[in-house]
Motif scaffolding. Sequence first.
Motif: not given
Length: 176
Positions: A132-142, A148-161
């Motif tokens: 949940v925390w990593l998802h939130g952090r990836a959302g911030q990054e995206a 507008p943010v797409l789910a694929t943007d969130v996925v691409r931001s996971i490594p940075n999170a």
Amino acid sequence: NCDWSSDVCSSDLPSMWEMLIRRHEAGWATVLTPHAGELRRLTASSSVPIEDCGAFLVEKGPKTRVLGPGGRGFVDSSGTASLSCAGSGDVLAGMIAGLLACNQRGGGPIDHQAEAGPDAEEVVALRIAAAVWLHGRAGQEAATGGRPVLATDVVRSIPNAIAAARVESGCRTRAM
């Protein structure tokens, strides 16, 4: 019968509650990830309180609420309104599944203490909290792209999170 790739059919909700209780009694961890509207439909269909069905509940929203079996839980505020985009909940569900599937003795993408100390439900709760925390952090990054943010943007931001989590916790990447 119901197609589980879509919403649970309302006529099947009572049998779903029974299935959740049976899974919990058998020692299986089950995680539900509804948003507030889905949660209202789920709880309206049962006389069993959500805390008593044995499932972990991740209620998605501006502050994601995580509730474990028996009612113990926490609230995570790392997310952003950008995570309300279509598919973001699927990304979260995948992150939770990935962390739950990690090797029981660590060695997965994120180190965990050996499970000798905490009980199994505690380990599951910690892994859900991390996802949940990593998802939130990836959302911030995206959300930093100014569009507008797409789910694929969130996925691409996971490594940075994950990298941010390692830096903030003082964790170092292990050599393989």
